[in-house]
Design an enzyme around this catalytic site. Sequence first.
Site, short mmCIF file in Angstrom:
data_model
loop_
_atom_site.label_atom_id
_atom_site.label_comp_id
_atom_site.label_asym_id
_atom_site.label_seq_id
_atom_site.Cartn_x
_atom_site.Cartn_y
_atom_site.Cartn_z
N ASP A 1 5.94 -26.85 -10.50
CA ASP A 1 6.26 -27.65 -9.32
C ASP A 1 6.81 -26.79 -8.18
O ASP A 1 7.48 -27.28 -7.28
CB ASP A 1 7.25 -28.76 -9.68
CG ASP A 1 8.55 -28.21 -10.23
OD1 ASP A 1 8.62 -26.98 -10.46
OD2 ASP A 1 9.49 -28.99 -10.41
N HIS B 1 -6.86 -1.77 -2.21
CA HIS B 1 -5.87 -2.83 -1.97
C HIS B 1 -4.87 -2.88 -3.13
O HIS B 1 -4.61 -3.93 -3.71
CB HIS B 1 -6.55 -4.18 -1.76
CG HIS B 1 -7.19 -4.32 -0.41
ND1 HIS B 1 -7.98 -5.37 -0.04
CD2 HIS B 1 -7.12 -3.52 0.69
CE1 HIS B 1 -8.39 -5.21 1.21
NE2 HIS B 1 -7.89 -4.08 1.68
N ASP C 1 -0.13 0.50 3.93
CA ASP C 1 -0.96 -0.39 4.75
C ASP C 1 -0.19 -1.70 4.80
O ASP C 1 -0.21 -2.48 3.84
CB ASP C 1 -2.34 -0.56 4.10
CG ASP C 1 -3.29 -1.41 4.93
OD1 ASP C 1 -2.84 -2.07 5.89
OD2 ASP C 1 -4.50 -1.44 4.61
N ASP D 1 -2.21 -4.69 11.85
CA ASP D 1 -2.80 -4.15 10.62
C ASP D 1 -2.78 -2.64 10.75
O ASP D 1 -3.63 -2.06 11.43
CB ASP D 1 -4.23 -4.70 10.47
CG ASP D 1 -4.89 -4.29 9.16
OD1 ASP D 1 -4.22 -3.65 8.32
OD2 ASP D 1 -6.08 -4.61 8.98
N HIS E 1 -15.44 1.93 2.37
CA HIS E 1 -15.29 0.70 3.17
C HIS E 1 -15.79 0.92 4.60
O HIS E 1 -16.14 2.01 5.00
CB HIS E 1 -13.84 0.20 3.15
CG HIS E 1 -12.81 1.20 3.61
ND1 HIS E 1 -12.58 1.48 4.93
CD2 HIS E 1 -11.96 1.99 2.90
CE1 HIS E 1 -11.60 2.37 5.02
NE2 HIS E 1 -11.22 2.71 3.80
N HIS F 1 -12.83 -4.05 11.38
CA HIS F 1 -13.01 -5.50 11.26
C HIS F 1 -12.33 -6.13 12.46
O HIS F 1 -11.39 -5.57 13.02
CB HIS F 1 -12.45 -6.04 9.94
CG HIS F 1 -11.00 -5.71 9.68
ND1 HIS F 1 -9.96 -6.38 10.29
CD2 HIS F 1 -10.41 -4.77 8.90
CE1 HIS F 1 -8.81 -5.88 9.87
NE2 HIS F 1 -9.05 -4.88 9.03
N HIS G 1 -8.70 -10.30 8.71
CA HIS G 1 -10.13 -9.96 8.82
C HIS G 1 -10.72 -11.16 9.56
O HIS G 1 -11.11 -12.14 8.96
CB HIS G 1 -10.78 -9.79 7.45
CG HIS G 1 -10.14 -8.69 6.65
ND1 HIS G 1 -10.18 -8.64 5.28
CD2 HIS G 1 -9.46 -7.58 7.03
CE1 HIS G 1 -9.54 -7.55 4.86
NE2 HIS G 1 -9.09 -6.90 5.90
N GLU H 1 -10.22 2.26 11.03
CA GLU H 1 -9.46 2.64 9.84
C GLU H 1 -10.26 3.48 8.83
O GLU H 1 -10.49 3.05 7.69
CB GLU H 1 -8.91 1.39 9.15
CG GLU H 1 -9.91 0.26 8.91
CD GLU H 1 -9.30 -0.90 8.13
OE1 GLU H 1 -8.72 -0.63 7.05
OE2 GLU H 1 -9.40 -2.04 8.58
N TYR I 1 -11.11 9.01 -0.12
CA TYR I 1 -10.51 8.67 -1.42
C TYR I 1 -11.15 9.51 -2.53
O TYR I 1 -12.36 9.72 -2.54
CB TYR I 1 -10.75 7.18 -1.74
CG TYR I 1 -10.31 6.27 -0.61
CD1 TYR I 1 -9.02 5.75 -0.55
CD2 TYR I 1 -11.20 5.95 0.43
CE1 TYR I 1 -8.61 4.94 0.51
CE2 TYR I 1 -10.81 5.15 1.49
CZ TYR I 1 -9.52 4.65 1.53
OH TYR I 1 -9.13 3.85 2.58
N ARG J 1 -5.75 6.92 4.37
CA ARG J 1 -6.34 6.01 5.36
C ARG J 1 -5.44 6.02 6.58
O ARG J 1 -4.22 6.12 6.46
CB ARG J 1 -6.46 4.59 4.76
CG ARG J 1 -7.09 3.58 5.67
CD ARG J 1 -7.61 2.33 4.92
NE ARG J 1 -6.59 1.50 4.34
CZ ARG J 1 -6.36 1.37 3.05
NH1 ARG J 1 -7.09 2.03 2.16
NH2 ARG J 1 -5.40 0.58 2.60
N GLU K 1 -5.06 3.78 10.11
CA GLU K 1 -5.57 2.53 10.69
C GLU K 1 -4.78 2.14 11.93
O GLU K 1 -3.55 2.05 11.88
CB GLU K 1 -5.48 1.41 9.65
CG GLU K 1 -5.84 0.04 10.20
CD GLU K 1 -5.90 -1.04 9.12
OE1 GLU K 1 -5.13 -0.95 8.15
OE2 GLU K 1 -6.72 -1.96 9.28
N1 GLY Z 1 -4.93 -4.45 5.35
C1 GLY Z 1 -6.25 -4.76 5.01
C2 GLY Z 1 -7.20 -4.00 5.82
O1 GLY Z 1 -6.85 -2.98 6.35
O2 GLY Z 1 -8.30 -4.39 6.05
MN MN Z 2 -7.67 -3.42 8.33
MN MN Z 3 -4.86 -2.52 6.75
#
Ligand code: GLY
Ligand code: MN
Ligand code: MN
Length: 437
Positions: free
Chosen positions: A39, A244, A261, A272, A351, A355, A362, A385, A389, A407, A409
């Site tokens: 609950d 992620h 991130d 982001d 990736h 985005h 996103h 970004e 890796y 990364r 970004e």
């Molecule tokens: N934080 C998720 C991405 O960078 O797309």
């Molecule tokens: Mn992103």
């Molecule tokens: Mn990100």
Amino acid sequence: MLPTQIPDFFKNRRNNLMTKYPTSTFILPAAKEAVRNLDVIHSFRQESNFFYLCGLEEPDAFLVLAPSSQSSHKTILFVLPKDLEKEMWIGERYGVENAKKVFDADEVYPISEFDQKLPEFLKNSEQVFYRVGLNENLDRKIFAVLEKYQKNLGRSGKALLPILDPTLPIGEMRIFKNSEEISFMKRACEISTLAHKTAMKEIKPGMNEYEIEALLNYIFKKHGCQRLAYPSIVAGGKNAACLHYQMHNEPLKEGDLVLIDAAGEFNYYPSDITRTFPVGKHYSEKQSTMYDLVLKSQLAGIAMAKPKTKLADIHKHVCEILIDGFLSLGLLSGDPAEILKSGSYKKYYPHNTSHWLGMDVHDVGLYTLNGESRILEPGMTFTIEPGFYIQPNDTEALKLFPCQGIRIEDDILITQQGCEILSAEAPKTREDIEKLR
Ligand code: GLY
Ligand code: MN
Ligand code: MN
């Protein structure tokens, strides 16, 4: 305390949408409360399209925008009724009367009247915009109303109203940010930048990933972000090879990098940001090599960000730079154009580069128009970004580099002249980061 006034932009957005779709009825459900366990419910966040057009932060409601014979359209809200017993437990609600005043709706009804009232708002419609597939119970309810409505038309020869996805028309509005939206995103970026800088100053070997997650989350909230833009990622060493990563239960080790991130959401608009820096004071030689390659590709991507460029071209250029790097580091061999075409570089860069960035991190909005990557226009916001890796099972690559992920970004706003980097204050050269360490 519930706000008693909301900004005019919510109504302006409804007007803009209905000016473009004057013979359509939009049925937009609010988010439902999500059970966490038994609950206990997750903290509430309104569904983005509903919030974009209305501003009400309550679950289970419906926003209906319908053609009207008197004026161009009507705004109808179905809300939870006042219930002092329930409100004592979970907090105040607007109820029907207050919702009408605060949200400037033409008509407001309790949710229980939704099925019965909806047919009235279909009368002048040629189509219905409703997102199918998110909630089966709701889909059934809406289909039943539409079917009953159609049957009541008798021998008119009319068919069921077509159901279209509102993601497209609302997405095309949301992809262009106006000055208010940009100011919210800038604030989200300022606060998120402060969180990243604080982490850069505070991290010490031996601290656990979850401590840093807690520190970031504290700063987002302390400075006015209502919530996170997405679950924070704090990944030390090999954990950053997981794009992620969420486990957050390992100590940060001297000699490793940490990838963060993380960003906050301000008034439903996100930032982001990713930065990758040493747990100790300095990047090692191998870490510097990898880092500088990612940074080079990111700066080249940002240099292309201006009106008329295509996101696909930015991605291609970033990939070309990374592929050159992977080749000269001995991670790949062969012809760069062939590597780009075959996608074999994805082993190290799996990736996309960008985005759309907006109320959904996103964000909605078409990436292609007429089969081609769409061109960038002023008011669009997105990320750049790139990453690099080394996966734990890549025995060949592990002979050259340790398992880790890098990364970098940033958040980009396209302007008339070029672009603005909304997250520019977050340090990203090795020199600037090492100064903070
Ligand atoms: N934080 C998720 C991405 O960078 O797309
Ligand atoms: Mn992103
Ligand atoms: Mn990100």
